[in-house]
Design an enzyme around this catalytic site. Structure first.
Site, PDB file in Angstrom:
ATOM      1  N   LYS A  61      55.302  -1.118  58.730  1.00  0.00           N
ATOM      2  CA  LYS A  61      55.323  -1.765  57.411  1.00  0.00           C
ATOM      3  C   LYS A  61      56.695  -1.576  56.794  1.00  0.00           C
ATOM      4  O   LYS A  61      57.269  -0.483  56.857  1.00  0.00           O
ATOM      5  CB  LYS A  61      54.254  -1.111  56.515  1.00  0.00           C
ATOM      6  CG  LYS A  61      54.035  -1.851  55.217  1.00  0.00           C
ATOM      7  CD  LYS A  61      53.115  -3.036  55.402  1.00  0.00           C
ATOM      8  CE  LYS A  61      53.071  -3.952  54.177  1.00  0.00           C
ATOM      9  NZ  LYS A  61      54.209  -4.893  54.100  1.00  0.00           N
ATOM     10  N   LYS A  85      58.120   7.203  53.862  1.00  0.00           N
ATOM     11  CA  LYS A  85      57.478   6.771  52.609  1.00  0.00           C
ATOM     12  C   LYS A  85      55.985   6.512  52.831  1.00  0.00           C
ATOM     13  O   LYS A  85      55.136   6.966  52.068  1.00  0.00           O
ATOM     14  CB  LYS A  85      58.170   5.475  52.140  1.00  0.00           C
ATOM     15  CG  LYS A  85      57.898   5.087  50.728  1.00  0.00           C
ATOM     16  CD  LYS A  85      58.612   3.785  50.358  1.00  0.00           C
ATOM     17  CE  LYS A  85      60.111   3.822  50.568  1.00  0.00           C
ATOM     18  NZ  LYS A  85      60.777   2.560  50.159  1.00  0.00           N
ATOM     19  N   LYS A  97      61.848  -1.916  59.045  1.00  0.00           N
ATOM     20  CA  LYS A  97      62.647  -2.693  58.098  1.00  0.00           C
ATOM     21  C   LYS A  97      63.302  -3.822  58.855  1.00  0.00           C
ATOM     22  O   LYS A  97      63.544  -3.712  60.064  1.00  0.00           O
ATOM     23  CB  LYS A  97      63.730  -1.799  57.487  1.00  0.00           C
ATOM     24  CG  LYS A  97      64.255  -2.295  56.169  1.00  0.00           C
ATOM     25  CD  LYS A  97      63.272  -1.975  55.055  1.00  0.00           C
ATOM     26  CE  LYS A  97      63.839  -2.172  53.688  1.00  0.00           C
ATOM     27  NZ  LYS A  97      63.038  -1.476  52.668  1.00  0.00           N
ATOM     28  N   THR A 181      56.822  -2.034  42.340  1.00  0.00           N
ATOM     29  CA  THR A 181      57.847  -1.022  42.616  1.00  0.00           C
ATOM     30  C   THR A 181      58.424  -0.499  41.299  1.00  0.00           C
ATOM     31  O   THR A 181      58.486   0.720  41.069  1.00  0.00           O
ATOM     32  CB  THR A 181      58.954  -1.596  43.519  1.00  0.00           C
ATOM     33  OG1 THR A 181      58.344  -2.231  44.646  1.00  0.00           O
ATOM     34  CG2 THR A 181      59.883  -0.509  44.008  1.00  0.00           C
ATOM     35  N   ASN A 212      64.232  -7.391  41.188  1.00  0.00           N
ATOM     36  CA  ASN A 212      62.795  -7.098  41.142  1.00  0.00           C
ATOM     37  C   ASN A 212      62.534  -5.673  40.636  1.00  0.00           C
ATOM     38  O   ASN A 212      61.776  -5.473  39.687  1.00  0.00           O
ATOM     39  CB  ASN A 212      62.191  -7.306  42.538  1.00  0.00           C
ATOM     40  CG  ASN A 212      60.727  -6.912  42.563  1.00  0.00           C
ATOM     41  OD1 ASN A 212      60.406  -5.737  42.706  1.00  0.00           O
ATOM     42  ND2 ASN A 212      59.840  -7.856  42.362  1.00  0.00           N
ATOM     43  N   SER A 341      51.526  -3.226  48.498  1.00  0.00           N
ATOM     44  CA  SER A 341      51.496  -4.044  49.720  1.00  0.00           C
ATOM     45  C   SER A 341      50.288  -3.666  50.571  1.00  0.00           C
ATOM     46  O   SER A 341      49.610  -4.520  51.150  1.00  0.00           O
ATOM     47  CB  SER A 341      52.772  -3.828  50.537  1.00  0.00           C
ATOM     48  OG  SER A 341      53.799  -4.646  50.059  1.00  0.00           O
TER      49      SER A 341
HETATM   50  N1  LIG Z   1      61.426  -5.122  46.191  1.00  0.00           N
HETATM   51  C1  LIG Z   1      60.713  -4.052  46.471  1.00  0.00           C
HETATM   52  O1  LIG Z   1      59.466  -4.072  46.384  1.00  0.00           O
HETATM   53  C2  LIG Z   1      61.372  -2.779  46.856  1.00  0.00           C
HETATM   54  C3  LIG Z   1      62.738  -2.611  46.811  1.00  0.00           C
HETATM   55  N2  LIG Z   1      63.278  -1.379  47.062  1.00  0.00           N
HETATM   56  C4  LIG Z   1      64.715  -1.150  46.975  1.00  0.00           C
HETATM   57  O2  LIG Z   1      65.164  -1.392  45.645  1.00  0.00           O
HETATM   58  C5  LIG Z   1      66.519  -1.862  45.675  1.00  0.00           C
HETATM   59  C6  LIG Z   1      66.604  -3.181  44.931  1.00  0.00           C
HETATM   60  O3  LIG Z   1      65.723  -4.112  45.545  1.00  0.00           O
HETATM   61  P1  LIG Z   1      65.191  -5.408  44.778  1.00  0.00           P
HETATM   62  O4  LIG Z   1      65.122  -5.165  43.321  1.00  0.00           O
HETATM   63  O5  LIG Z   1      63.993  -5.856  45.516  1.00  0.00           O
HETATM   64  O6  LIG Z   1      66.366  -6.415  45.095  1.00  0.00           O
HETATM   65  P2  LIG Z   1      66.771  -7.735  44.295  1.00  0.00           P
HETATM   66  O7  LIG Z   1      67.528  -8.548  45.245  1.00  0.00           O
HETATM   67  O8  LIG Z   1      65.604  -8.318  43.587  1.00  0.00           O
HETATM   68  O9  LIG Z   1      67.750  -7.174  43.158  1.00  0.00           O
HETATM   69  C7  LIG Z   1      68.891  -6.443  43.452  1.00  0.00           C
HETATM   70  C8  LIG Z   1      69.612  -6.166  42.152  1.00  0.00           C
HETATM   71  O10 LIG Z   1      70.740  -5.342  42.410  1.00  0.00           O
HETATM   72  C9  LIG Z   1      71.839  -5.898  41.749  1.00  0.00           C
HETATM   73  N3  LIG Z   1      73.093  -5.484  42.348  1.00  0.00           N
HETATM   74  C10 LIG Z   1      73.628  -5.828  43.536  1.00  0.00           C
HETATM   75  N4  LIG Z   1      74.829  -5.253  43.675  1.00  0.00           N
HETATM   76  C11 LIG Z   1      75.037  -4.519  42.553  1.00  0.00           C
HETATM   77  C12 LIG Z   1      76.094  -3.714  42.083  1.00  0.00           C
HETATM   78  N5  LIG Z   1      77.201  -3.545  42.810  1.00  0.00           N
HETATM   79  N6  LIG Z   1      75.967  -3.112  40.876  1.00  0.00           N
HETATM   80  C13 LIG Z   1      74.872  -3.301  40.119  1.00  0.00           C
HETATM   81  N7  LIG Z   1      73.835  -4.056  40.505  1.00  0.00           N
HETATM   82  C14 LIG Z   1      73.935  -4.666  41.704  1.00  0.00           C
HETATM   83  C15 LIG Z   1      71.611  -7.394  41.851  1.00  0.00           C
HETATM   84  O11 LIG Z   1      72.433  -8.071  40.930  1.00  0.00           O
HETATM   85  P3  LIG Z   1      72.439  -9.691  40.888  1.00  0.00           P
HETATM   86  O12 LIG Z   1      71.116 -10.071  40.273  1.00  0.00           O
HETATM   87  O13 LIG Z   1      73.576  -9.991  39.996  1.00  0.00           O
HETATM   88  O14 LIG Z   1      72.587 -10.139  42.304  1.00  0.00           O
HETATM   89  C16 LIG Z   1      70.138  -7.429  41.478  1.00  0.00           C
HETATM   90  O15 LIG Z   1      69.990  -7.298  40.075  1.00  0.00           O
HETATM   91  C17 LIG Z   1      66.910  -1.930  47.157  1.00  0.00           C
HETATM   92  O16 LIG Z   1      67.490  -0.702  47.520  1.00  0.00           O
HETATM   93  C18 LIG Z   1      65.553  -2.061  47.850  1.00  0.00           C
HETATM   94  O17 LIG Z   1      65.588  -1.615  49.181  1.00  0.00           O
HETATM   95  C19 LIG Z   1      62.498  -0.304  47.367  1.00  0.00           C
HETATM   96  C20 LIG Z   1      61.149  -0.424  47.437  1.00  0.00           C
HETATM   97  C21 LIG Z   1      60.476  -1.689  47.291  1.00  0.00           C
HETATM   98  O1  LIG Z   2      56.081  -3.537  50.512  1.00  0.00           O
HETATM   99  C1  LIG Z   2      56.449  -3.200  51.622  1.00  0.00           C
HETATM  100  O2  LIG Z   2      55.795  -3.336  52.629  1.00  0.00           O
HETATM  101  C2  LIG Z   2      57.788  -2.550  51.844  1.00  0.00           C
HETATM  102  C3  LIG Z   2      58.659  -2.411  50.645  1.00  0.00           C
HETATM  103  C4  LIG Z   2      59.980  -1.866  51.071  1.00  0.00           C
HETATM  104  O3  LIG Z   2      60.685  -2.486  51.828  1.00  0.00           O
HETATM  105  C5  LIG Z   2      60.402  -0.538  50.645  1.00  0.00           C
HETATM  106  O4  LIG Z   2      59.582   0.218  50.126  1.00  0.00           O
HETATM  107  O5  LIG Z   2      61.582  -0.196  50.847  1.00  0.00           O
END
Ligand SMILES: NC(=O)C1=CN([C@@H]2O[C@H](COP(=O)(O)OP(=O)(O)OC[C@H]3O[C@@H](n4cnc5c(N)ncnc54)[C@H](OP(=O)(O)O)[C@@H]3O)[C@@H](O)[C@H]2O)C=CC1
Ligand SMILES: O=C(O)CCC(=O)C(=O)O
Length: 408
Positions: A61, A85, A97, A181, A212, A341
């Site tokens: 996953k 995790k 991943k 998240t 997100n 998830s």
């Molecule tokens: N989505 C999920 O369910 C999960 C995500 N994560 C982790 O959370 C993190 C973010 O994921 P997610 O929110 O899904 O990704 P998104 O693509 O939805 O958002 C990423 C965000 O990071 C910003 N960003 C990128 N580069 C920079 C920078 N240099 N400085 C400041 N902000 C920046 C982007 O800005 P802009 O909008 O301007 O591009 C955007 O706001 C990742 O590490 C991911 O692995 C972990 C668990 C689950």
């Molecule tokens: O929802 C999932 O299956 C995985 C989310 C994820 O990629 C993470 O937790 O880093």
């Protein structure tokens, strides 16, 4: 980073050599090239990877990331963290991943759809609801998951919703997955404030990233009465001493695509943002942003790791030495996403939809349980929150491997 963290915890747990090797290396690394026709008519070859760290405790996953910096090493590290995790949260999964090296911001919707469908076709023999179940990560979203569902289902000849999670509700996604998240990051930040005898209402927070994870962390913290003082995205950072209006900010971002230029805020240097005084600092964007250089300058009380791998081992050494910041390690802090998830996958097998209230309340129960496990392990063993979380997780995986035995 992931391998160094593994070695440290394996030493702490006194894992024998055989289990060390079995736990450390990924089971499968799948790399593919994908020719995709761009809107210009040109054909471009993209590189994609899916790393399945292990399947010992159930199907793989983990999310699928679209970013220009994606490479096999990064995906392998993220897969290893995913496996810890899932084990920490006691989900019946291994960890994995995926990633495609591309810049989704500069691609059209049609190009992204062709790329996603081609990637799904290339890895089709290696995925399935009982084998490997993808979800959104950085640069992907529920639309990406809908294309994967459709491509896989077209091949199967019937709708297979359990092939991915984080789908749109209309395709049997789960209520609550979009905010899960960030909701979890905010919920655990409030648990850590309580644990440290700090009030939640009126506390202040700084968030890196407004995608997100960052945006939902902001909305949920704001709903608890926390003042969100600073937020950044890839284009810049903004600040308001008395707290930003995050709902007005959401509308501003929907119109302009960035937090920059929000009327009721001052611009601030994005690097400086991380070192401003606040109760909760939540890096929710990139990895390796809390480093040996800035860890000594942080002025937060809680470091809530929404992103995967935001803190380098050098920074960890500084934070351990300081001892005045409660770190909620990534594999716990952002586990709300994979937990919901899991709920989505279960609902898909049941052909039943839970309400958002049911989902979030079950999520909070599971997160609080793991939070208590980690904080009491850390206190009992005199180790950091990160070592505690990783020790519980790695021991869970190692025990399962030992119980399954060795194939002759
Ligand atoms: N989505 C999920 O369910 C999960 C995500 N994560 C982790 O959370 C993190 C973010 O994921 P997610 O929110 O899904 O990704 P998104 O693509 O939805 O958002 C990423 C965000 O990071 C910003 N960003 C990128 N580069 C920079 C920078 N240099 N400085 C400041 N902000 C920046 C982007 O800005 P802009 O909008 O301007 O591009 C955007 O706001 C990742 O590490 C991911 O692995 C972990 C668990 C689950
Ligand atoms: O929802 C999932 O299956 C995985 C989310 C994820 O990629 C993470 O937790 O880093």
């Amino acid at each position: 980073m992931a391998a160094a963290q593994f070695d440290r915890v394996a030493d702490f747990l006194n894992l024998n050599d055989e289990l060390r090797e079995r736990c450390k290396w990924p089971k499968r690394l799948i790399s593919v090239t994908m020719p995709v026709k761009l809107d210009s008519g040109e054909v471009k070859v993209f590189f994609g990877h899916r790393v399945q760290h292990h399947l010992t405790r159930g199907p793989v996953k983990g999310g699928l990331r679209y970013h220009p910096a994606v490479d096999l090493g990064e995906v392998a590290a993220l897969a290893m963290w995913m496996n810890w995790k899932c084990a920490l949260m006691d989900l019946p999964y291994g960890g994995g991943k995926g990633g495609i090296t591309c810049d989704p911001r500069s691609m059209s919707i049609g190009e992204l759809e062709r790329l996603t469908r081609r990637f799904t076709m290339e890895i089709l023999p290696f995925i399935g609801p009982e084998i490997d179940v993808m979800a959104p990560d950085m640069g992907t979203n529920e639309q990406t998951m809908a294309w994967i569902t459709d491509t896989y289902s077209t091949h199967a000849g019937y709708l297979v919703p359990s092939i991915v999670t984080g789908k749109p509700l209309g395709l049997q996604g789960s209520a609550g997955r979009a905010q899960a998240t960030g909701h979890g990051v905010a919920f655990l930040a409030s648990s850590a404030l309580h644990k440290n005898n700090l009030p939640v209402e009126g506390a202040s927070a700084v968030i890196q990233g407004f995608g997100n994870v960052g945006s939902h962390t902001a909305y949920t913290l704001a709903s608890y009465g926390v003042k969100i003082r600073g937020i950044s995205d890839v284009q810049g950072a903004i600040w308001h001493d008395r707290g930003l209006d995050v709902h007005a900010l959401r509308e501003h971002v929907a119109k302009t695509g960035t937090v920059v230029g929000f009327a009721n805020a001052e611009p601030i240097d994005p690097d400086q943002l991380l070192c401003q005084p606040c109760d909760v600092l939540a890096p929710c964007a990139l990895d390796r942003v809390i480093t040996g250089d800035n860890a000594g300058k942080l002025q937060c009380k809680i470091l809530a790791e929404g992103a995967n791998g935001p803190t380098t081992p050098e920074a960890d050494a500084v934070l351990d030495q300081r001892g005045d910041i409660h770190v909620i390690p990534d594999i716990l802090c952002n586990a709300g996403g994979v937990t919901v998830s899991y709920f989505e996958w279960v609902q898909n097998f049941q052909h039943f939809q839970w309400t958002e209230r049911e989902v979030l309340s079950k999520l909070e129960t599971m997160l609080q349980r793991s939070f208590e496990k980690v904080t009491s392990f850390a206190a009992r063993q005199g180790v950091s929150q990160r070592v505690a979380a990783q020790s519980i997780a790695i021991k869970t995986v190692a025990d399962a491997k030992a119980q399954r035995g060795m194939f002759p």
